[in-house]
Enzyme design. Structure first.
Site, PDB file in Angstrom:
ATOM      1  N   GLU A   1       0.855  -1.196   0.000  1.00  0.00           N
ATOM      2  CA  GLU A   1       0.000   0.000   0.000  1.00  0.00           C
ATOM      3  C   GLU A   1       0.895   1.253   0.000  1.00  0.00           C
ATOM      4  O   GLU A   1       1.930   1.283   0.671  1.00  0.00           O
ATOM      5  CB  GLU A   1      -0.828  -0.044   1.301  1.00  0.00           C
ATOM      6  CG  GLU A   1      -1.726   1.138   1.547  1.00  0.00           C
ATOM      7  CD  GLU A   1      -2.468   1.007   2.889  1.00  0.00           C
ATOM      8  OE1 GLU A   1      -2.077   0.174   3.745  1.00  0.00           O
ATOM      9  OE2 GLU A   1      -3.440   1.753   3.077  1.00  0.00           O
TER      10      GLU A   1
ATOM     11  N   LYS B   1      -9.251   2.472  -2.092  1.00  0.00           N
ATOM     12  CA  LYS B   1      -9.503   1.801  -0.805  1.00  0.00           C
ATOM     13  C   LYS B   1     -10.870   2.166  -0.237  1.00  0.00           C
ATOM     14  O   LYS B   1     -11.193   3.348  -0.062  1.00  0.00           O
ATOM     15  CB  LYS B   1      -8.394   2.168   0.177  1.00  0.00           C
ATOM     16  CG  LYS B   1      -8.412   1.402   1.490  1.00  0.00           C
ATOM     17  CD  LYS B   1      -7.178   1.759   2.317  1.00  0.00           C
ATOM     18  CE  LYS B   1      -7.091   0.951   3.609  1.00  0.00           C
ATOM     19  NZ  LYS B   1      -5.872   1.277   4.375  1.00  0.00           N
TER      20      LYS B   1
ATOM     21  N   CYS C   1      -5.179  -3.436   2.567  1.00  0.00           N
ATOM     22  CA  CYS C   1      -4.908  -3.459   4.003  1.00  0.00           C
ATOM     23  C   CYS C   1      -6.176  -3.565   4.845  1.00  0.00           C
ATOM     24  O   CYS C   1      -6.814  -4.605   4.851  1.00  0.00           O
ATOM     25  CB  CYS C   1      -4.057  -2.247   4.374  1.00  0.00           C
ATOM     26  SG  CYS C   1      -3.135  -2.498   5.910  1.00  0.00           S
TER      27      CYS C   1
END
Ligand code: ACM
Length: 268
Positions: free
Chosen positions: A42, A113, A148
């Site tokens: 990330e 995300k 994540c």
């Protein structure tokens, strides 16, 4: 094509130094040469611990910006699928994003995300792409991406698997350890391969220190560990997978984890 070779790259991006991070990533790509798919952490190009939107704006780039174009040239040249975490500037918004750079396509596929973590909530806009799966005909594989903290939400991996993901790539900057229990379960419960590219090192900003836990890993669809990095290594992990084996969700002649679902009884 039967087998697919997947690599995850683990290193410590330096905050605010995208050119230096790019140089590290290009060097590590050499070690990932045998792989068809290469997954970076990330925000690999920028570093992680942003304190304000202004800081993100200073480092964010569009998906066709020069650093990603440079990596896309590598993807074409090396005939690899590269998945790269970066801060994205698009339509006046700022996203914690991952670019899928495909060897045979000009367009860059971007996942933004969905679930922002901690101070990301102050610095980025929540992702608006939803969870997407890309089919890459050259390697006949369907790849889904989550980033994540998305791991905390079983809906993320399930949504990707229901769309046909065979491999879930998870660029990460993990700061806790609970994911080590959960990621193999996400693989098992969806019968997908799952590759976590985590970073190492620490970032201290405004007197607060975040330590990133390494231990990048690739999981088999049965939940077993195929390979794992150490906590602090700069390294490239490589595993051979068989994506076509995830296409049936049956595990015996009568039981199929997707066909047996009862969505009419779920409250989500
Ligand atoms: C995280 O989402 N970077 C923990």
């Amino acid at each position: 094509m039967a087998g697919l070779r997947v690599a995850v790259v683990q290193f410590a991006p330096v905050f605010g130094e995208p050119q230096r991070n790019l140089a590290t990533m290009l060097a590590l790509l050499d070690a990932a040469r045998p792989a068809h798919v290469v997954i970076f952490p990330e925000l690999a190009l920028s570093g992680y611990f942003f304190q304000s939107r202004q800081e993100v704006a200073a480092l964010a780039q569009p998906a066709d910006g020069p650093l990603l174009q440079r990596l896309h040239r590598e993807a074409r040249w090396r005939r690899q699928i590269l998945i790269v975490g970066f801060p994205e500037h698009a339509n006046g918004r700022l996203y914690n994003a991952a670019a899928l750079l495909l060897p045979d396509e000009e367009r860059v596929v971007v996942y933004r995300k969905t679930h922002l973590f901690y101070k990301e909530k102050l610095c980025f806009d929540p992702g608006d792409t939803g969870f997407l799966v890309v089919h890459v005909p050259a390697y006949d594989v369907r790849i889904g991406v989550m980033i994540c903290y998305d791991w905390r939400f079983p809906e993320a991996a399930r949504t990707l698997a229901l769309q046909g993901a065979e491999l879930i790539a998870c660029p990460s900057n993990l700061v806790t350890e609970a994911w080590e229990i959960v990621m193999p379960v996400r693989a098992l419960e969806n019968k997908v391969y799952l590759a976590v590219a985590n970073r190492t090192g620490a970032e201290e900003r405004n007197g607060e220190r975040l330590t990133f836990r390494g231990k990048s890993a690739i999981y088999h669809y049965n939940g077993t560990l195929l390979c794992r990095a150490g906590e602090a290594d700069t390294t490239v992990l490589i595993a051979d997978i068989e994506p076509q084996r995830t296409r049936t969700k049956a595990f015996d002649p009568l039981d199929d984890i997707f066909a047996d679902r009862r969505p009419e009884h779920y409250r989500l």
